[in-house]
Design a protein around this motif. Structure first.
Motif, short mmCIF file in Angstrom:
data_model
loop_
_atom_site.label_atom_id
_atom_site.label_comp_id
_atom_site.label_asym_id
_atom_site.label_seq_id
_atom_site.Cartn_x
_atom_site.Cartn_y
_atom_site.Cartn_z
N PHE A 159 3.30 11.17 6.60
CA PHE A 159 3.71 12.48 6.11
C PHE A 159 3.00 12.87 4.80
N GLN A 160 3.01 11.96 3.81
CA GLN A 160 2.44 12.27 2.49
C GLN A 160 2.03 10.97 1.81
N PRO A 161 0.98 10.32 2.31
CA PRO A 161 0.57 9.02 1.78
C PRO A 161 -0.06 9.15 0.39
N LEU A 162 0.06 8.07 -0.38
CA LEU A 162 -0.41 8.08 -1.77
C LEU A 162 -1.25 6.84 -2.08
N GLY A 163 -2.14 6.98 -3.04
CA GLY A 163 -2.73 5.86 -3.75
C GLY A 163 -2.17 5.89 -5.16
N TYR A 164 -2.44 4.83 -5.93
CA TYR A 164 -1.88 4.75 -7.28
C TYR A 164 -2.93 4.26 -8.28
N ALA A 165 -2.88 4.82 -9.48
CA ALA A 165 -3.64 4.34 -10.62
C ALA A 165 -2.65 3.87 -11.67
N VAL A 166 -2.84 2.66 -12.16
CA VAL A 166 -1.90 2.06 -13.11
C VAL A 166 -2.66 1.66 -14.37
N VAL A 167 -2.17 2.12 -15.52
CA VAL A 167 -2.76 1.77 -16.81
C VAL A 167 -1.72 1.03 -17.63
N ASP A 168 -2.12 -0.12 -18.22
CA ASP A 168 -1.17 -0.92 -18.99
C ASP A 168 -1.25 -0.62 -20.48
N GLU A 169 -0.53 -1.40 -21.28
CA GLU A 169 -0.39 -1.10 -22.70
C GLU A 169 -1.66 -1.29 -23.50
N VAL A 170 -2.63 -2.05 -22.97
CA VAL A 170 -3.89 -2.23 -23.70
C VAL A 170 -5.01 -1.38 -23.11
N GLY A 171 -4.67 -0.52 -22.15
CA GLY A 171 -5.65 0.40 -21.59
C GLY A 171 -6.36 -0.08 -20.36
N ASP A 172 -6.03 -1.29 -19.85
CA ASP A 172 -6.64 -1.74 -18.60
C ASP A 172 -6.10 -0.90 -17.44
N LYS A 173 -7.00 -0.61 -16.49
CA LYS A 173 -6.65 0.28 -15.39
C LYS A 173 -6.96 -0.36 -14.04
N VAL A 174 -6.01 -0.26 -13.13
CA VAL A 174 -6.21 -0.70 -11.76
C VAL A 174 -5.91 0.47 -10.83
N CYS A 175 -6.76 0.64 -9.80
CA CYS A 175 -6.51 1.66 -8.79
C CYS A 175 -6.25 0.98 -7.45
N ILE A 176 -5.27 1.49 -6.73
CA ILE A 176 -4.90 0.95 -5.43
C ILE A 176 -5.10 2.03 -4.39
N CYS A 177 -6.03 1.79 -3.47
CA CYS A 177 -6.34 2.74 -2.41
C CYS A 177 -6.32 1.96 -1.10
#
Length: 245
Positions: free
Chosen positions: A117-135
């Motif tokens: 119906f409405q699938p998503l990916g996610y981008a997550v940034v932590d407290e020190v600025g590191d970023k992970v993307c999940i697709c």
């Protein structure tokens, strides 16, 4: 940032992302007891999970959601996907729109292309600025997805199939057409093309996930991405790291 791939593939998907103060799950697609077991194996107490984010409501992404009720974990999913998610206690249901702050994590949702119906990916940034993307499940990677995933330190992305293997598989033609469609799954080449636009050669870590057990080979998926990145002058182990699940 610590990343643990608890499960990957058509039999189930679940990813734990942790920082100093926060742990979240992306999907809970294996049995509750198995999630608990695998969390403990990587040093995470199940009762320390701060939130669960669902990409979409197919069974291999939500099978273990009874975990949320047991430990009173908020569950975030798009409004569309909640149409298909049953059994989560009402007070734990959260509609994911835009950004969500979970302790030290800033979680941003982005639209992907899959037969849900409405699938998503996610981008997550932590407290020190590191970023992970999940697709994970998506039939294509569009410009907006690339914009959201840019400047990541970690890429968790599906590299589902090799089209020639799929073509000669025993799958019904309708299933083949679904996998190959724009709302199906990414081929090795599609994944490699997307990563060639994203990787800047500054030590990023790539996790290739959701491989088909019948229509792909781990080494084939890996080499397809390595070849694409080599054309940009990037060498595995020097400019980036890559791991296949």
């Amino acid at each position: 940032m610590k990343i643990d791939i608890l499960a990957s593939g058509s039999k189930g998907n679940s990813i734990a992302i942790s920082s100093f103060t926060t742990t979240i799950l992306i999907d809970a697609g294996i049995a509750k007891k198995e999630i608990e077991k695998r969390l403990l194996e990587v040093g995470i107490r199940p009762d320390s999970i701060n939130a669960i984010f669902i990409t979409h409501a197919h069974g291999d992404h939500i099978k273990g959601l009874p975990l949320a009720n047991k430990y009173k974990i908020p569950v975030y999913a798009s409004e569309g996907e909640w149409k298909s998610i049953k059994g989560v206690d009402t007070e734990l249901k959260q509609i994911m729109t835009g950004n969500q702050l979970i302790n030290s994590f800033d979680v941003t949702a982005f639209d992907v292309h899959h037969d849900a119906f409405q699938p998503l990916g996610y981008a997550v940034v932590d407290e020190v600025g590191d970023k992970v993307c999940i697709c994970l499940d998506t039939g294509k990677v569009d410009r907006q997805m690339i914009e959201t995933m840019k400047y990541s330190d970690f890429f968790i992305i599906e590299s589902n199939h090799e089209p020639a293997m799929l073509e000669y598989s025993s799958y019904q033609n309708s299933v083949k057409a679904r996998v190959l469609s724009d709302i199906g799954h990414l081929s090795n080449e599609q994944t490699a093309e997307a990563l060639s636009k994203l990787v800047k050669g500054r030590g990023e870590k790539i996790y290739l996930t959701h491989l088909s057990s019948k229509n792909n080979l781990p080494e084939l998926a890996k080499m397809t991405t390595i070849r694409a990145l080599s054309k940009k002058g990037f060498k595995e182990g020097e400019h980036y790291e890559i791991e296949v699940f």
